[in-house]
Scaffold this active site. Structure first.
Site, PDB file in Angstrom:
ATOM      1  N   ASP A 138      21.956  34.213  -1.902  1.00  0.00           N
ATOM      2  CA  ASP A 138      23.291  33.612  -1.871  1.00  0.00           C
ATOM      3  C   ASP A 138      23.250  32.332  -1.042  1.00  0.00           C
ATOM      4  O   ASP A 138      22.847  32.360   0.117  1.00  0.00           O
ATOM      5  CB  ASP A 138      24.261  34.636  -1.256  1.00  0.00           C
ATOM      6  CG  ASP A 138      25.650  34.056  -1.033  1.00  0.00           C
ATOM      7  OD1 ASP A 138      26.022  33.097  -1.742  1.00  0.00           O
ATOM      8  OD2 ASP A 138      26.356  34.571  -0.139  1.00  0.00           O
ATOM      9  N   ASP A 198      29.410  33.571   0.029  1.00  0.00           N
ATOM     10  CA  ASP A 198      30.459  34.424  -0.546  1.00  0.00           C
ATOM     11  C   ASP A 198      29.931  35.838  -0.816  1.00  0.00           C
ATOM     12  O   ASP A 198      30.629  36.672  -1.397  1.00  0.00           O
ATOM     13  CB  ASP A 198      31.047  33.804  -1.822  1.00  0.00           C
ATOM     14  CG  ASP A 198      30.032  33.692  -2.948  1.00  0.00           C
ATOM     15  OD1 ASP A 198      28.832  34.006  -2.706  1.00  0.00           O
ATOM     16  OD2 ASP A 198      30.411  33.295  -4.059  1.00  0.00           O
ATOM     17  N   ASP A 203      23.510  33.256  -6.134  1.00  0.00           N
ATOM     18  CA  ASP A 203      23.877  32.145  -7.013  1.00  0.00           C
ATOM     19  C   ASP A 203      22.645  31.319  -7.366  1.00  0.00           C
ATOM     20  O   ASP A 203      21.550  31.594  -6.890  1.00  0.00           O
ATOM     21  CB  ASP A 203      24.976  31.292  -6.351  1.00  0.00           C
ATOM     22  CG  ASP A 203      24.681  31.035  -4.880  1.00  0.00           C
ATOM     23  OD1 ASP A 203      23.540  30.611  -4.594  1.00  0.00           O
ATOM     24  OD2 ASP A 203      25.562  31.285  -4.023  1.00  0.00           O
ATOM     25  N   ASP A 221      19.870  40.162 -25.156  1.00  0.00           N
ATOM     26  CA  ASP A 221      20.597  41.367 -24.765  1.00  0.00           C
ATOM     27  C   ASP A 221      20.982  42.171 -26.010  1.00  0.00           C
ATOM     28  O   ASP A 221      21.466  41.604 -26.990  1.00  0.00           O
ATOM     29  CB  ASP A 221      21.855  40.935 -24.001  1.00  0.00           C
ATOM     30  CG  ASP A 221      22.579  42.108 -23.369  1.00  0.00           C
ATOM     31  OD1 ASP A 221      21.993  42.766 -22.502  1.00  0.00           O
ATOM     32  OD2 ASP A 221      23.751  42.359 -23.741  1.00  0.00           O
ATOM     33  N   GLU A 251      15.600  43.001 -25.760  1.00  0.00           N
ATOM     34  CA  GLU A 251      16.019  44.253 -25.142  1.00  0.00           C
ATOM     35  C   GLU A 251      16.434  45.139 -26.305  1.00  0.00           C
ATOM     36  O   GLU A 251      17.529  45.007 -26.842  1.00  0.00           O
ATOM     37  CB  GLU A 251      17.201  44.072 -24.195  1.00  0.00           C
ATOM     38  CG  GLU A 251      17.534  45.389 -23.485  1.00  0.00           C
ATOM     39  CD  GLU A 251      19.006  45.724 -23.343  1.00  0.00           C
ATOM     40  OE1 GLU A 251      19.337  46.578 -22.535  1.00  0.00           O
ATOM     41  OE2 GLU A 251      19.844  45.141 -24.051  1.00  0.00           O
TER      42      GLU A 251
HETATM   43  C1  GLC Z   1      22.256  45.309 -21.662  1.00  0.00           C
HETATM   44  C2  GLC Z   1      22.252  44.852 -20.234  1.00  0.00           C
HETATM   45  C3  GLC Z   1      23.261  45.649 -19.479  1.00  0.00           C
HETATM   46  C4  GLC Z   1      24.615  45.410 -20.095  1.00  0.00           C
HETATM   47  C5  GLC Z   1      24.604  45.720 -21.573  1.00  0.00           C
HETATM   48  C6  GLC Z   1      25.818  45.188 -22.261  1.00  0.00           C
HETATM   49  O1  GLC Z   1      21.848  46.625 -21.797  1.00  0.00           O
HETATM   50  O2  GLC Z   1      20.971  44.959 -19.708  1.00  0.00           O
HETATM   51  O3  GLC Z   1      23.263  45.333 -18.124  1.00  0.00           O
HETATM   52  O4  GLC Z   1      25.572  46.227 -19.470  1.00  0.00           O
HETATM   53  O5  GLC Z   1      23.518  45.124 -22.223  1.00  0.00           O
HETATM   54  O6  GLC Z   1      25.742  43.799 -22.350  1.00  0.00           O
HETATM   55 MG    MG Z   2      27.158  32.716  -3.562  1.00  0.00          MG
END
Ligand code: GLC
Ligand code: MG
Length: 548
Positions: free
Chosen positions: A39, A43, A47, A222, A281
């Site tokens: 960070d 905050d 980031d 994703d 993924e």
């Molecule tokens: C994937 C991500 C996970 C997220 C999901 C929905 O599995 O790794 O963190 O919640 O997709 O986008």
């Molecule tokens: Mg920050």
């Protein structure tokens, strides 16, 4: 615009005509979970500037690339996997200039950068979804998502029986007078896009170009197994569908139609220079089905979740390794090993926690890094961090936790900000505080506390990654198992032993020490070794690397 790091390939040093290996076939890629890495502004939320400042640590650790979790404009209903604007950085994480600076700085340090792309769903605050809600049934804006009338006399029942991965129904009814429902395989704030609609594909192509033009080296895709749904959205006919994910093809996961999308993305990636990649993924039921995502004209890598979920058992591990190598090998792709990420319980804890969990986790890391192919390291695993299992409910943020319904909601415990230095929280994570509390014991696990201590997990990873670069037999290439069973050369049950060119790896998964014929000169071990003549006593749950 930024420069890509040169060279785009690494060159094997053995043989007469050294073949050039594309960088991603044996890359070690470090996952930065941005909000929990570093960070810069106090905050309590990591980031992009914070991450940029810590890049030298990663270059020195010896990884080849970083994968950044989503930092796009988002209401953060699911840690940024609910994207409201794919071309903007969320103010929480910085601005577009910070993304550009980070990519530039990473390249300067010889690190490639992979960013997350979330094509299965948008945020419910995305302009498209707001438009869809405002427009009402039957219009072009709703056709970008999956809107349907409900079942029952007044449409009061969801259109089908699908459940959200986070628990509860996968459908939410709009508040409007029309009363249509929309599909969300994840949280209600994450409406699923309709990939049958050509506008959706065109928009994502433009988004990919936006980031490729900025200089990123690839995308972690994703839910790469979810974009296409079975025609007619048929019922599944049973409850607890989350348990079926990765175990069978579902009408919403691992549909064959997703592959056409990955093919078109591959063409796009290949139209850029510098070896840009896509990593899937994909929770596929078998290694064979997973391999379909990495056919030569599809994505480059797919996380091997079968390895991640494999129990601590030599026979089971060997079977997963063999199946993975056979299936990826059958399509000419490298295996992609992973032990932890931001969605699963950290592996030190999965392997039993405490001293035993740490011992096994260290051994598993050496196993993973010795296998043919590429490997992913989740931030903090190089510090041996355990899962935080006692977070108070009040600080939890994982939407799965709130949707309850038998879901465990454990994902906050692996997302606790990592410790860098100092005796008190936030341990150098940032100038003040951290969005999830860090355990007091983590002062002993910080980067500073472990640096220079040869017994530490951090130094183990540093040594392993340095050796991986130095020893030509590691990374991409062949491996062969040593014979199991009694006799001189045989390795006992419970021990995994294999050779790679000029190299051997031995892992004792048992809780007792075993005796082995010395296969070479030990170059790295997860515990101290004892030799007597030509044999070595391999301590319990220990992995050793040998130069042969
Ligand atoms: C994937 C991500 C996970 C997220 C999901 C929905 O599995 O790794 O963190 O919640 O997709 O986008
Ligand atoms: Mg920050």
């Amino acid at each position: 615009m930024t420069q890509n790091p040169a060279p785009a390939t690494t060159t094997a040093t053995e043989g007469n005509t050294p073949p050039a290996t594309p960088w991603w076939r044996d890359a070690v890629i470090y996952q930065i979970y941005v909000r929990s890495f570093a960070d810069s502004d106090g905050d309590g939320i990591g980031d992009l500037r914070g991450a940029r400042r810590r890049l030298p640590y990663l270059a020195e650790l010896g990884v080849d690339a970083v994968w950044l979790t989503p930092f796009y404009a988002s209401p953060q209903a699911d840690g940024g996997y609910d994207v409201a604007d794919y071309r903007a950085v969320d103010p929480l994480f910085g601005g577009l200039q910070d993304a550009d600076d980070l990519v530039r700085e990473a390249h300067r340090l010889g690190l490639r950068v992979i960013v997350d792309i979330v094509p299965n769903h948008t945020s419910d605050r995305h302009a498209w979804f707001r438009e869809a809600l405002a427009e009402g049934p039957g219009g072009a804006a709703r056709a970008r998502y999956h809107f349907r009338p409900g079942r029952g006399a007044d449409g009061e029942l969801p259109p089908n029986d699908w459940e959200s991965v986070f628990g509860g129904p996968a459908w939410t009814r709009t508040g409007g007078a029309d009363g249509e429902w929309y599909l969300h395989l994840f949280a209600p704030e994450q409406p699923d896009l309709n990939w049958e609609n050509p506008e959706v594909a065109a928009e994502f192509e433009s988004i990919l170009r936006f980031w490729l033009d900025l200089g990123v080296d690839g995308f972690r895709v994703d839910v790469a197994h979810g974009m296409v749904k079975a025609p007619g959205l048929p019922d599944i006919g049973r409850k607890e569908q989350a348990k079926l994910i990765g175990a069978q093809v579902l009408p919403f996961f691992d549909q064959d139609g997703v592959h056409a999308i990955h093919r078109s993305w591959r063409r796009l990636l290949d139209s850029y220079d510098g070896g840009r990649i896509g990593v899937a993924e994909a929770w596929a039921p078998t290694p064979e089905r997973l391999a379909l995502y990495v056919r030569p004209d599809e994505l480059h890598q797919a996380f091997n979740f079968h390895f991640l979920t494999c129990p601590w058992d030599a026979a089971a591990m060997r079977a997963v390794i063999d199946e993975s190598l056979a299936s990826t090998g059958s399509v000419g792709a490298p295996a992609t090993w992973v032990l932890s990420n931001h969605d699963v319980v950290r592996h030190t804890t999965r392997y039993g926690g405490g001293e035993r969990g740490t011992r096994r986790a260290r051994a598993a890391a050496l196993l993973m890094l010795a296998l043919p192919g590429s490997a992913y390291v989740y931030q903090g695993e190089e510090l041996g961090l355990p899962e935080v299992v006692d977070l108070p409910d009040a600080v939890r943020q994982d939407p799965a936790f709130f949707r309850g319904d038998g879901q465990e909601g454990t994902r906050d415990g692996c997302r606790v900000p990592i410790p860098w230095e100092g005796a008190e929280a936030p341990y150098g994570f940032g100038p003040a505080g951290s969005w999830l509390p860090q355990p007091a014991e983590w002062r002993h696990l910080s980067v500073a506390a472990q640096s220079g201590d040869p017994r530490s997990t951090l130094e183990l990873y540093r040594s392993a990654l340095a050796l991986r670069r130095r020893l030509p037999g590691l990374g991409d290439g062949p491996m062969s198992w040593h014979a199991t069973g009694d006799g001189d050369a045989g390795v006992p049950e419970g021990v995994l032993a294999f050779s790679r060119p000029g190299f051997a790896c031995t892992l004792n998964t048992l809780g007792i020490e075993v005796e082995l014929t010395v296969p070479g000169r030990p170059v790295l071990a997860t515990a101290p070794l004892e030799f007597t003549g030509g044999t070595v006593r391999l301590p319990a749950e220990t992995c050793v690397w040998w130069e042969v």
